[in-house]
Write a protein that holds these residues in place. Structure first.
Motif, PDB file in Angstrom:
ATOM      1  N   VAL A 244       0.830  -1.216   0.000  1.00 23.52           N
ATOM      2  CA  VAL A 244       0.000   0.000   0.000  1.00 23.52           C
ATOM      3  C   VAL A 244       0.867   1.270   0.000  1.00 23.52           C
ATOM      4  CG1 VAL A 244      -2.070   1.071   0.961  1.00 23.52           C
ATOM      5  CG2 VAL A 244      -1.603  -1.328   1.440  1.00 23.52           C
ATOM      6  N   LYS A 245       1.674   1.400  -1.042  1.00 21.10           N
ATOM      7  CA  LYS A 245       2.491   2.595  -1.190  1.00 21.10           C
ATOM      8  C   LYS A 245       1.636   3.772  -1.672  1.00 21.10           C
ATOM      9  CE  LYS A 245       6.479  -0.128  -2.737  1.00 21.10           C
ATOM     10  NZ  LYS A 245       7.125  -0.216  -1.440  1.00 21.10           N
ATOM     11  N   ASN A 246       2.106   4.974  -1.400  1.00 18.97           N
ATOM     12  CA  ASN A 246       1.516   6.155  -2.007  1.00 18.97           C
ATOM     13  C   ASN A 246       2.013   6.260  -3.444  1.00 18.97           C
ATOM     14  OD1 ASN A 246       0.109   8.029   0.207  1.00 18.97           O
ATOM     15  ND2 ASN A 246       1.823   6.932   1.142  1.00 18.97           N
ATOM     16  N   ILE A 247       1.112   6.578  -4.359  1.00 22.35           N
ATOM     17  CA  ILE A 247       1.464   6.621  -5.780  1.00 22.35           C
ATOM     18  C   ILE A 247       1.082   7.971  -6.356  1.00 22.35           C
ATOM     19  CG2 ILE A 247       1.125   5.575  -8.034  1.00 22.35           C
ATOM     20  CD1 ILE A 247       0.360   2.999  -6.670  1.00 22.35           C
ATOM     21  N   TYR A 248       2.023   8.550  -7.071  1.00 21.36           N
ATOM     22  CA  TYR A 248       1.806   9.809  -7.772  1.00 21.36           C
ATOM     23  C   TYR A 248       2.214   9.565  -9.219  1.00 21.36           C
ATOM     24  CZ  TYR A 248       3.112  14.651  -9.130  1.00 21.36           C
ATOM     25  OH  TYR A 248       3.264  15.850  -9.776  1.00 21.36           O
ATOM     26  N   MET A 249       1.257   9.635 -10.144  1.00 20.53           N
ATOM     27  CA  MET A 249       1.535   9.259 -11.523  1.00 20.53           C
ATOM     28  C   MET A 249       1.017  10.278 -12.527  1.00 20.53           C
ATOM     29  SD  MET A 249       0.731   5.212 -11.781  1.00 20.53           S
ATOM     30  CE  MET A 249       1.608   3.993 -10.822  1.00 20.53           C
ATOM     31  N   GLU A 250       1.864  10.578 -13.495  1.00 26.17           N
ATOM     32  CA  GLU A 250       1.424  11.277 -14.707  1.00 26.17           C
ATOM     33  C   GLU A 250       1.618  10.298 -15.847  1.00 26.17           C
ATOM     34  OE1 GLU A 250       2.787  14.899 -17.614  1.00 26.17           O
ATOM     35  OE2 GLU A 250       2.954  15.241 -15.460  1.00 26.17           O
ATOM     36  N   LEU A 251       0.508   9.891 -16.438  1.00 30.25           N
ATOM     37  CA  LEU A 251       0.546   8.829 -17.433  1.00 30.25           C
ATOM     38  C   LEU A 251       0.244   9.379 -18.827  1.00 30.25           C
ATOM     39  CD1 LEU A 251      -1.249   6.124 -15.261  1.00 30.25           C
ATOM     40  CD2 LEU A 251       1.201   6.586 -15.474  1.00 30.25           C
ATOM     41  N   GLY A 252      -0.229   8.530 -19.701  1.00 27.42           N
ATOM     42  CA  GLY A 252      -0.419   8.908 -21.096  1.00 27.42           C
ATOM     43  C   GLY A 252      -1.526   9.920 -21.315  1.00 27.42           C
ATOM     44  N   GLY A 253      -1.539  10.462 -22.507  1.00 24.33           N
ATOM     45  CA  GLY A 253      -2.578  11.419 -22.875  1.00 24.33           C
ATOM     46  C   GLY A 253      -2.965  11.258 -24.332  1.00 24.33           C
ATOM     47  N   ASN A 254      -4.186  11.658 -24.628  1.00 25.93           N
ATOM     48  CA  ASN A 254      -4.664  11.687 -26.018  1.00 25.93           C
ATOM     49  C   ASN A 254      -5.481  12.970 -26.172  1.00 25.93           C
ATOM     50  OD1 ASN A 254      -5.243  11.024 -28.637  1.00 25.93           O
ATOM     51  ND2 ASN A 254      -6.662   9.372 -28.156  1.00 25.93           N
ATOM     52  N   ASP A 255      -4.795  14.083 -25.963  1.00 26.72           N
ATOM     53  CA  ASP A 255      -5.455  15.384 -25.812  1.00 26.72           C
ATOM     54  C   ASP A 255      -6.240  15.800 -27.050  1.00 26.72           C
ATOM     55  OD1 ASP A 255      -3.954  15.233 -23.547  1.00 26.72           O
ATOM     56  OD2 ASP A 255      -3.103  17.242 -23.722  1.00 26.72           O
ATOM     57  N   ASN A 411      -9.888   6.663 -23.414  1.00 29.17           N
ATOM     58  CA  ASN A 411      -9.524   6.168 -22.094  1.00 29.17           C
ATOM     59  C   ASN A 411      -8.667   7.172 -21.330  1.00 29.17           C
ATOM     60  OD1 ASN A 411     -10.836   3.697 -22.456  1.00 29.17           O
ATOM     61  ND2 ASN A 411      -9.038   2.763 -23.407  1.00 29.17           N
ATOM     62  N   PHE A 412      -8.149   8.177 -22.065  1.00 27.58           N
ATOM     63  CA  PHE A 412      -7.279   9.171 -21.463  1.00 27.58           C
ATOM     64  C   PHE A 412      -8.051  10.429 -21.099  1.00 27.58           C
ATOM     65  CE2 PHE A 412      -4.617   6.678 -24.407  1.00 27.58           C
ATOM     66  CZ  PHE A 412      -3.632   6.235 -23.531  1.00 27.58           C
ATOM     67  N   GLY A 413      -7.437  11.240 -20.233  1.00 30.27           N
ATOM     68  CA  GLY A 413      -8.057  12.505 -19.848  1.00 30.27           C
ATOM     69  C   GLY A 413      -7.033  13.451 -19.251  1.00 30.27           C
ATOM     70  N   LEU A 414      -5.961  13.715 -19.995  1.00 32.45           N
ATOM     71  CA  LEU A 414      -4.882  14.541 -19.455  1.00 32.45           C
ATOM     72  C   LEU A 414      -5.188  16.030 -19.630  1.00 32.45           C
ATOM     73  CD1 LEU A 414      -2.181  14.435 -18.018  1.00 32.45           C
ATOM     74  CD2 LEU A 414      -1.051  14.357 -20.249  1.00 32.45           C
ATOM     75  N   ARG A 415      -5.190  16.507 -20.870  1.00 29.69           N
ATOM     76  CA  ARG A 415      -5.460  17.903 -21.172  1.00 29.69           C
ATOM     77  C   ARG A 415      -6.445  17.984 -22.334  1.00 29.69           C
ATOM     78  NH1 ARG A 415      -3.220  18.084 -17.001  1.00 29.69           N
ATOM     79  NH2 ARG A 415      -1.194  18.991 -16.482  1.00 29.69           N
ATOM     80  N   ALA A 416      -7.011  19.169 -22.521  1.00 25.26           N
ATOM     81  CA  ALA A 416      -7.874  19.442 -23.673  1.00 25.26           C
ATOM     82  C   ALA A 416      -7.823  20.941 -23.926  1.00 25.26           C
ATOM     83  CB  ALA A 416      -9.308  18.977 -23.423  1.00 25.26           C
ATOM     84  N   GLN A 432     -17.533  20.327 -19.408  1.00 32.15           N
ATOM     85  CA  GLN A 432     -18.035  19.022 -19.841  1.00 32.15           C
ATOM     86  C   GLN A 432     -16.945  18.099 -20.368  1.00 32.15           C
ATOM     87  OE1 GLN A 432     -21.997  19.370 -22.054  1.00 32.15           O
ATOM     88  NE2 GLN A 432     -21.279  21.498 -22.131  1.00 32.15           N
ATOM     89  N   LEU A 433     -15.728  18.599 -20.477  1.00 32.02           N
ATOM     90  CA  LEU A 433     -14.646  17.782 -21.011  1.00 32.02           C
ATOM     91  C   LEU A 433     -13.951  17.006 -19.899  1.00 32.02           C
ATOM     92  CD1 LEU A 433     -13.109  20.295 -23.581  1.00 32.02           C
ATOM     93  CD2 LEU A 433     -14.512  18.275 -24.068  1.00 32.02           C
ATOM     94  N   GLU A 434     -13.687  15.752 -20.144  1.00 34.40           N
ATOM     95  CA  GLU A 434     -13.062  14.867 -19.161  1.00 34.40           C
ATOM     96  C   GLU A 434     -11.545  14.983 -19.290  1.00 34.40           C
ATOM     97  OE1 GLU A 434     -14.802  11.169 -20.269  1.00 34.40           O
ATOM     98  OE2 GLU A 434     -16.749  11.631 -19.356  1.00 34.40           O
ATOM     99  N   ALA A 435     -11.003  16.001 -18.623  1.00 36.30           N
ATOM    100  CA  ALA A 435      -9.567  16.267 -18.686  1.00 36.30           C
ATOM    101  C   ALA A 435      -9.115  16.904 -17.384  1.00 36.30           C
ATOM    102  CB  ALA A 435      -9.240  17.180 -19.867  1.00 36.30           C
ATOM    103  N   SER A 459      -5.039   8.718 -17.277  1.00 32.09           N
ATOM    104  CA  SER A 459      -3.948   9.672 -17.495  1.00 32.09           C
ATOM    105  C   SER A 459      -3.220  10.076 -16.219  1.00 32.09           C
ATOM    106  CB  SER A 459      -4.469  10.932 -18.196  1.00 32.09           C
ATOM    107  OG  SER A 459      -4.713  10.681 -19.563  1.00 32.09           O
ATOM    108  N   GLY A 460      -3.650   9.579 -15.068  1.00 32.70           N
ATOM    109  CA  GLY A 460      -2.890   9.942 -13.886  1.00 32.70           C
ATOM    110  C   GLY A 460      -3.624   9.730 -12.576  1.00 32.70           C
ATOM    111  N   ILE A 461      -2.878   9.876 -11.496  1.00 26.68           N
ATOM    112  CA  ILE A 461      -3.395   9.721 -10.134  1.00 26.68           C
ATOM    113  C   ILE A 461      -2.829  10.846  -9.277  1.00 26.68           C
ATOM    114  CG2 ILE A 461      -3.309   8.300  -8.054  1.00 26.68           C
ATOM    115  CD1 ILE A 461      -3.182   5.860  -9.772  1.00 26.68           C
ATOM    116  N   SER A 462      -3.649  11.384  -8.412  1.00 26.45           N
ATOM    117  CA  SER A 462      -3.363  12.422  -7.421  1.00 26.45           C
ATOM    118  C   SER A 462      -3.889  13.755  -7.913  1.00 26.45           C
ATOM    119  CB  SER A 462      -1.868  12.538  -7.086  1.00 26.45           C
ATOM    120  OG  SER A 462      -1.412  11.370  -6.455  1.00 26.45           O
TER     121      SER A 462
END
Length: 481
Positions: A244-255, A411-416, A432-435, A459-462
């Motif tokens: 149960v580690k703390n996780i901070y992630m920036e993952l993929g994007g499909n902006d 499946n992604f939601g990084l930026r828009a 209304q955008l999921e980003a 696209s990420g956690i935290s």
């Protein structure tokens, strides 16, 4: 051609000592694969254990240090790093493939991160008094040994945005840079490490499947900060679940960039859109990966963007007039060229542009011309995947509802981004955008380093968005009296 190696070449850092590795791998220039830029150490599981042990010992003392001492040391390190920026710009260009302007900007941003996070530390660390009948404080404390796993696309900024706040919060770190381009980040971390007690900063390199797995499963690691692909992020989550580690992630994007019918397609807009697509040859998680344009503006946008792409100067980034360099590695080059080929085979139209600088040398580098794809379907591979290269599909929509539905169909939601003359309408779209973040009439990064908006969905956690990411690397607890 073998170039002079940086003094961190083939070495790794544990407990204040730079150690010569028994086994190394060559680091090649992606603009000229005949040039060896340096070597990367191939660390072993024993090295990983040694690094974590050193970090654990260092943490016990560093976690008790005064925050003013931490800030002072960081500002002093920033001064020394600022003095070596110019000499390290060419190294980053040669190992990563960025152009000179982009490389220098990245290195200067590292200095900014150090200074701003040090200043923010003094405000963030203070106890926060909660309103109510009982006197309750929120207090902060460091968490422990932190593993930081960095990517190859923007190794400097994306490493420093994790390492610096982790150290300032009172943690020790074990950093694993990407094997493709570790030299500049290791040179900078060598300076940082020299200002802090031994073991606070440790750097190991090598196979992700070996080192990454060991970092993610070791119970002494309390936080994992990872930037990289979503698929790798999922594997890290599985491994980290064991304790149960703390996780901070920036993952993929499909902006997605949505261009509305009232958008003014002048040169300023097209230039901003072009930069949002082609920055770092498209090898940016938060680059524009899909463009949706209202049917009334479709032909105009495609033609104007085609003309803008036509004059992009593509070549070895070490040349001052080059605007876009190569892709960083062969695997990514093969993936993107294959993606373009498959799009054309499926019936889409491929429009290429760009000016080849030194076309005779293209065969020695991972160069891809700026490319527009038209006629692709929403469910096609080029639209649904993260290209991570200088290629952009452009699709059209009829209604606002359709535009939102298409943009959120990922499946992604990084930026828009929303491109419109009507700010109120753009804000309605943004809601209304999921980003994780939405820009209006631009697609860029946050200039204020206090801010960080991780993505949604895969696209990420935290979700902390302030304090230079310090909050990611500390625990909070309530204190009542």
């Amino acid at each position: 051609m073998i170039s002079t190696y940086p003094n961190v070449s083939g070495k790794y850092l544990i407990d204040g000592k730079w150690i010569e590795a028994e086994k190394t791998s060559k680091i090649m220039n992606p603009a000229d694969v005949t040039e060896v830029v340096g070597e990367v150490a191939l660390c072993t599981l024993e090295d990983v254990d040694h690094a974590i042990t050193a970090a654990e010992v260092a943490y016990k003392l560093w976690s008790k240090s005064d925050i003013n001492e931490r800030a002072s040391k960081m500002k002093a390190a920033a001064l020394e790093i600022r003095a070596i920026v110019e000499e390290n710009v060419p190294v980053l260009v040669r190992e990563n493939g960025k152009v000179l302007v982009e490389a220098k900007k990245d290195l200067l941003r590292c200095v900014d991160i150090m200074n701003e996070a040090a200043a923010e530390l003094l405000n963030w660390w203070q106890p926060e008094i909660l309103p109510g009948s009982q006197k309750v404080q929120i207090r902060r404390r460091p968490r422990g040994v932190t593993a930081i796993i960095s990517p190859w696309n923007s190794p400097m900024i994306l490493t420093f945005k994790r390492v610096i706040p982790a150290i300032l919060a009172g943690n020790s770190v074990v950093v694993k840079p990407a094997t493709n381009c570790p030299l500049t980040i290791m040179t900078f971390l060598k300076v940082v490490a020299s200002y802090f007690p031994k073991g606070v900063v440790n750097v190991i390199t090598g196979s992700g499947s070996v080192i990454g797995d060991a970092l993610c499963t070791d119970p002494r690691i309390r936080t994992i900060a990872f930037v990289g692909s979503t698929e790798t992020g999922k594997e890290i989550m599985k491994a980290a679940a064991s304790n149960v580690k703390n996780i901070y992630m920036e993952l993929g994007g499909n902006d997605a960039a949505i261009v509305l019918e009232d958008a003014n397609l002048d040169d300023e807009l097209i230039t901003k859109l072009r930069y949002g697509i082609l920055r770092a040859a498209g090898q940016v998680c938060s680059a524009v990966k899909r463009v949706y344009v209202h049917e009334s503006k479709y032909d105009e946008l495609v033609e104007k963007l085609r003309k803008k792409f036509q004059y992009i100067r593509v070549g070895n980034g070490i040349q001052p007039d080059v605007e876009m360099g190569p892709l960083n590695n062969k695997a990514q080059y093969d993936y993107v060229t294959g993606l373009i080929d498959r799009s054309e085979q499926s019936g889409a139209t491929v429009i290429t542009g760009g000016i080849q600088i030194d076309p005779e040398g293209w065969a020695d580098g991972y160069f891809i011309a700026p490319t527009i794809i038209t006629g692709a379907a929403q469910n096609s591979e080029i639209v649904q995947t993260e290209q991570f290269g200088p290629v952009i599909p452009i699709l059209q929509f009829s209604t606002h509802e359709e535009a939102i539905q298409l943009a959120n169909d990922s499946n992604f939601g990084l930026r828009a981004s929303v491109w419109s003359e009507n700010e109120e309408l753009a804000i309605e779209f943004a809601d209304q955008l999921e980003a994780g973040a939405v820009f209006i009439n631009n697609h860029t990064v946050f200039q204020d380093l206090h801010l960080d908006f991780p993505g949604l969905k895969e696209s990420g956690i935290s979700r902390e968005t302030r304090h230079c990411s310090l909050e990611f690397f500390a625990d909070t607890f309530g204190f009542a009296n």
